[in-house]
Design an enzyme around this catalytic site. Structure first.
Site, PDB file in Angstrom:
ATOM      1  N   CYS A   7       0.836  -1.192   0.000  1.00 16.88           N
ATOM      2  CA  CYS A   7       0.000   0.000   0.000  1.00 16.88           C
ATOM      3  C   CYS A   7       0.874   1.246   0.000  1.00 16.88           C
ATOM      4  O   CYS A   7       2.066   1.195   0.283  1.00 16.88           O
ATOM      5  CB  CYS A   7      -0.919   0.020   1.223  1.00 16.88           C
ATOM      6  SG  CYS A   7      -2.005  -1.414   1.356  1.00 16.88           S
ATOM      7  N   GLY A  42      -0.547  -0.091  -4.885  1.00 14.80           N
ATOM      8  CA  GLY A  42      -1.833  -0.725  -4.600  1.00 14.80           C
ATOM      9  C   GLY A  42      -2.878  -0.280  -5.591  1.00 14.80           C
ATOM     10  O   GLY A  42      -3.056   0.919  -5.820  1.00 14.80           O
ATOM     11  N   ASN A 117       0.450   1.512   5.943  1.00 10.45           N
ATOM     12  CA  ASN A 117       0.990   0.524   5.023  1.00 10.45           C
ATOM     13  C   ASN A 117       1.709  -0.518   5.870  1.00 10.45           C
ATOM     14  O   ASN A 117       2.646  -0.188   6.599  1.00 10.45           O
ATOM     15  CB  ASN A 117       1.964   1.206   4.052  1.00 10.45           C
ATOM     16  CG  ASN A 117       2.817   0.210   3.282  1.00 10.45           C
ATOM     17  OD1 ASN A 117       2.388  -0.902   3.007  1.00 10.45           O
ATOM     18  ND2 ASN A 117       4.033   0.610   2.943  1.00 10.45           N
ATOM     19  N   GLY A 118       1.262  -1.778   5.781  1.00 14.32           N
ATOM     20  CA  GLY A 118       1.894  -2.839   6.544  1.00 14.32           C
ATOM     21  C   GLY A 118       0.883  -3.866   7.005  1.00 14.32           C
ATOM     22  O   GLY A 118      -0.253  -3.913   6.520  1.00 14.32           O
ATOM     23  N   TYR A 271      11.676  -4.348  -6.012  1.00 13.77           N
ATOM     24  CA  TYR A 271      10.442  -4.398  -6.803  1.00 13.77           C
ATOM     25  C   TYR A 271       9.442  -3.289  -6.512  1.00 13.77           C
ATOM     26  O   TYR A 271       8.944  -2.650  -7.424  1.00 13.77           O
ATOM     27  CB  TYR A 271       9.774  -5.762  -6.587  1.00 13.77           C
ATOM     28  CG  TYR A 271       8.402  -5.893  -7.228  1.00 13.77           C
ATOM     29  CD1 TYR A 271       8.266  -5.974  -8.610  1.00 13.77           C
ATOM     30  CD2 TYR A 271       7.245  -5.924  -6.461  1.00 13.77           C
ATOM     31  CE1 TYR A 271       7.017  -6.089  -9.203  1.00 13.77           C
ATOM     32  CE2 TYR A 271       5.994  -6.032  -7.047  1.00 13.77           C
ATOM     33  CZ  TYR A 271       5.882  -6.122  -8.413  1.00 13.77           C
ATOM     34  OH  TYR A 271       4.660  -6.227  -8.999  1.00 13.77           O
TER      35      TYR A 271
END
Length: 494
Positions: A7, A42, A117-118, A271
């Site tokens: 995200c 995302g 985010n996580g 990535y």
């Protein structure tokens, strides 16, 4: 590379003017632009919550889909505010329902909006504890609600000191929540804030822009997002740090835990992050060049006369392109774009059958037959996760005349599940978890697979601490609750 997203988060505050009057600057539009730069993190859903100080009111809009489809001139105009936070989501916890889309907003005991985010590995244990020991009710399947619940308790106790409440809640979060998080929030009438987990697994950075005597601040997942909006990069938020920016543009920050060994996710460089971003002062583009160079040196040592084995180097678009260029230059081989990505095709991971997914790959990647036919191809990709996409791409190349396909992978074999925001918590689904390299080669149809070593990965990133738990099985946090986490995740995704 299979679809394994996470995200993106962002928070923007336009401070008061020098005359101490609240300027109704459009933080919402800036957050929208920032989310466009974080769309790669995302693509399931997105949301923005804004606070308008002149109205003393929150505005919110969230929906399933891409950022540009969700937000338009009309709904952004209705959400104007001098503070705003946004989130672009790939669902690694919770469900795909509208109810689980972030940011999450509550009005009691004071206005609080949150996005992160996580993943919290012990989410289910904590959710049961909240339901059994308090009268509070959890209304979503999203772990962001745990943060909300803890801070709301702190705000109820520290009624007259919101900063003390933020600190108290942050300390409880660090103590109770096991996992990874980079969080942003709005505290109504007071300011915006950010919080990063004690190991710094997920990234969060700070930027500043000054115009007409007014400072604007941004907290976001990647530097590319703040640079796009004309902000100057200031620094990365430290692991275990709480940062609060009030409406005057003044900053309070404090590291609230003993310093741990930094463990930034190695996938950010390999990535996830945009090539033009910098993570922990290490340029993503430079890292990917180094990944390609070191992998090429490995291949040189193994194969000797490269021209006897390969005709061209070909990337799997898009993020492996940088490494592929460096690899081709090092091996003195022609670099060719053998596959062109159709950005408007349907996403293969949402389809229900193997036949449909195969067709989606064919629609998504169009071969350049003249560059493929009768060639021994050295195919460069970021990683092999489940192996399904690699198998389909190799099949496609062979269908259009490739003599052979050898894969060069810039990430070592992924053998263990991730519980920190990457969508492969189930170890059994990982092709390298229970297969040798020879078996993987047979499974995907490659003549050979050349993986980068862990030592060369660490040398490429050159950062003082990375999380490589999915490669080594050495997790920086307690993962004792990971079995239930993985099981419940699979149930929600059926």
């Amino acid at each position: 590379m299979e679809k394994v997203r996470m995200c993106g988060v962002t928070a923007i505050l336009h401070s008061k003017t020098s005359s101490n009057e609240s300027l109704n600057a459009d933080a919402t539009y800036d957050v929208y632009r920032s989310l466009l730069k974080l769309q790669h993190r995302g693509q399931d859903a997105a949301g923005i919550v804004a606070y308008n100080s002149s109205e003393k009111r929150f505005h919110s809009h969230r929906s399933i889909g891409l950022v540009n489809d969700i937000f338009n001139e009309s709904n952004i105009a209705l959400m104007k505010g001098d503070m705003a936070i946004g989130h672009t989501r790939y669902a690694t916890t919770g469900s795909d329902s509208l109810n689980d889309i972030q940011p999450l907003l509550t009005g009691y005991p004071l206005g609080l909006a949150l996005a992160h985010n996580g993943n919290i590995v012990n989410y289910h244990d904590l959710a049961r504890e909240i339901n059994s020991k308090s009268s509070a009710q959890l209304l979503t399947n999203n772990d962001i609600e745990l943060f909300q619940n803890i801070w709301c308790q702190s705000f109820s106790v520290c009624k007259d000191n919101s900063l003390a409440a933020l600190i108290d809640g942050s300390r409880r979060i660090f103590n109770d929540l096991k996992g990874a998080y980079a969080l942003v929030g709005i505290l109504g009438e007071r300011g915006v804030f950010g919080l990063r987990d004690p190991y710094g697994i997920r990234p969060l950075c700070l930027g500043m822009r000054e115009s007409d005597g007014r400072k604007s601040w941004i907290l976001c997942s990647e530097t590319s997002s703040l640079i796009q909006l004309g902000f100057d990069y200031i620094r990365d938020i430290s692991p275990g740090e709480l940062i609060f920016i009030d409406r005057d543009g003044e900053i309070f920050s404090r590291v609230l835990v003993d310093q741990k060994r930094p463990s930034t996710c190695m996938f950010e460089w390999v990535y996830f992050s945009a090539a033009e971003s910098s993570i922990e002062n290490r340029d993503v583009y430079s890292v990917r060049l180094a990944l390609g160079t070191l992998l090429a040196n490995q291949i040189k040592r193994k194969y000797g006369n490269i021209l006897n084995h390969f005709d061209i180097v070909c990337p799997v678009p898009d993020t492996s392109r940088t490494a592929a260029i460096a690899l081709a230059e090092t091996l003195n081989l022609p670099y060719r774009e053998g596959l062109i990505k159709n950005r408007y095709s349907q996403r293969s991971f949402i389809l229900s059958s193997d036949q449909q997914r195969q067709r989606a790959i064919e629609n998504k990647l169009t071969p350049i037959i003249s560059e493929i036919k009768d060639k021994n191809i050295l195919l460069v990709d970021d990683s092999i996760v489940r192996g399904t996409t690699s198998r389909r791409i190799i099949s496609l190349l062979k269908m259009y005349g490739a003599k052979s396909v050898t894969m060069a992978i810039t990430c070592p074999p992924i053998k263990y599940g991730c519980f920190y925001g990457v969508d492969f918590p189930d170890t059994s689904s990982l092709i390298a978890s229970n297969k040798t390299i020879s078996e993987i080669e047979l499974e995907v149809g490659a003549k050979a697979i050349e993986y980068l070593t862990i030592d060369n990965l660490e040398e490429s990133i050159s950062h003082k601490g990375i999380c490589d738990a999915c490669l080594s099985g050495q997790y920086p946090t307690d993962i004792s609750a990971s079995e239930e986490f993985s099981k419940r995740r699979s149930e929600l995704r059926i």
